[in-house]
Design a protein around this motif. Structure first.
Motif, PDB file in Angstrom:
ATOM      1  N   ARG A  21       0.725  -1.196  -0.020  1.00 42.55           N
ATOM      2  CA  ARG A  21       0.036   0.126   0.031  1.00 42.55           C
ATOM      3  C   ARG A  21       0.855   1.039  -0.016  1.00 42.55           C
ATOM      4  O   ARG A  21       0.808   2.217  -0.600  1.00 42.55           O
ATOM      5  N   VAL A  25       0.978   3.955  -3.206  1.00 41.33           N
ATOM      6  CA  VAL A  25       0.866   5.370  -3.129  1.00 41.33           C
ATOM      7  C   VAL A  25       2.050   6.398  -3.599  1.00 41.33           C
ATOM      8  O   VAL A  25       1.903   7.182  -4.427  1.00 41.33           O
ATOM      9  N   GLU A  28       2.320   6.445  -7.224  1.00 40.81           N
ATOM     10  CA  GLU A  28       1.455   7.276  -8.219  1.00 40.81           C
ATOM     11  C   GLU A  28       2.209   8.474  -8.900  1.00 40.81           C
ATOM     12  O   GLU A  28       1.781   9.267  -9.514  1.00 40.81           O
ATOM     13  N   LEU A  32       5.997  12.132  -1.130  1.00 42.50           N
ATOM     14  CA  LEU A  32       5.102  12.428  -0.233  1.00 42.50           C
ATOM     15  C   LEU A  32       5.695  12.528   1.254  1.00 42.50           C
ATOM     16  O   LEU A  32       6.475  11.877   1.432  1.00 42.50           O
ATOM     17  N   ALA A  36       1.055  12.391   4.320  1.00 46.16           N
ATOM     18  CA  ALA A  36       0.262  12.128   3.236  1.00 46.16           C
ATOM     19  C   ALA A  36       0.021  10.611   2.939  1.00 46.16           C
ATOM     20  O   ALA A  36      -0.998  10.268   2.548  1.00 46.16           O
ATOM     21  N   VAL A  37       1.011   9.948   3.119  1.00 48.91           N
ATOM     22  CA  VAL A  37       1.168   8.598   2.853  1.00 48.91           C
ATOM     23  C   VAL A  37      -0.071   7.787   4.006  1.00 48.91           C
ATOM     24  O   VAL A  37      -0.902   7.085   3.382  1.00 48.91           O
ATOM     25  N   ARG A  40      -3.619   8.880   2.527  1.00 47.53           N
ATOM     26  CA  ARG A  40      -3.998   8.114   1.221  1.00 47.53           C
ATOM     27  C   ARG A  40      -3.982   6.589   1.355  1.00 47.53           C
ATOM     28  O   ARG A  40      -4.683   6.003   0.662  1.00 47.53           O
ATOM     29  N   THR A  41      -3.209   6.123   2.230  1.00 48.89           N
ATOM     30  CA  THR A  41      -3.571   4.473   2.395  1.00 48.89           C
ATOM     31  C   THR A  41      -4.702   4.276   3.420  1.00 48.89           C
ATOM     32  O   THR A  41      -5.213   3.207   3.286  1.00 48.89           O
ATOM     33  N   HIS A 119     -16.777   7.155   1.181  1.00 48.46           N
ATOM     34  CA  HIS A 119     -15.284   7.892   1.535  1.00 48.46           C
ATOM     35  C   HIS A 119     -15.407   9.136   1.706  1.00 48.46           C
ATOM     36  O   HIS A 119     -14.942   9.721   3.019  1.00 48.46           O
ATOM     37  N   GLU A 130     -12.614  16.748   2.446  1.00 46.86           N
ATOM     38  CA  GLU A 130     -11.721  17.039   1.197  1.00 46.86           C
ATOM     39  C   GLU A 130     -12.369  18.474   0.646  1.00 46.86           C
ATOM     40  O   GLU A 130     -13.387  18.605   0.807  1.00 46.86           O
TER      41      GLU A 130
END
Length: 131
Positions: A21, A25, A28, A32, A36-37, A40-41, A119, A130
């Motif tokens: 995972r 990320v 992409e 990061l 942020a990881v 995003r995960t 989400h 977001e």
């Protein structure tokens, strides 16, 4: 999906689900921050931290100090990590396509919409709206 991936590829590539995972990320694109990881995960800080340490020990990712915050790290795939990512990604896409074969294109689109809405709602409930 993660379990199917783990069963097929963990032995071959030597990656745990959290490690994959993190790599996915980072694969992409841009480097990061660890935060942020984590975002995003969707994994907790401890899992990401352990995965990052293992991936760095394997030489698959780079951990560079943030230029403005000495406590933060900027993560990116190292050349061996990019090569491994390039080998795994087509297989991960093939597995995803194999799983989706039981759905029509309309069902896939509807499922994607439903997951996006869930989400966004979960993010609002967690106070992580977001933009």
């Amino acid at each position: 999906m993660s379990r199917a991936f783990a069963e097929r590829y963990e032995a071959e590539f030597g990656l745990s689900i959290p490690e994959w995972r993190v790599m996915a990320v980072l694969g992409e694109g841009e480097p990061l921050l660890t935060q942020a990881v984590i975002a995003r995960t969707g994994m907790d800080r401890v899992k990401v931290s352990r995965a990052v340490i293992r991936l760095a020990d394997k030489g698959l990712i780079r951990r560079d100090p943030h230029p403005e915050d000495g406590r933060a790290q900027v993560l990116s795939l190292a050349p061996p990590g990019l090569a491994l990512y390039g080998r795994i990604l087509p297989r991960a896409h093939a597995l995803q396509a194999e799983l989706a074969e039981v759905l029509s294109p309309a069902e896939i689109a509807a499922l994607g919409d439903m997951l996006d809405r869930l989400h966004r709602r979960a993010a609002r409930l967690l106070g992580e709206e977001e933009g």
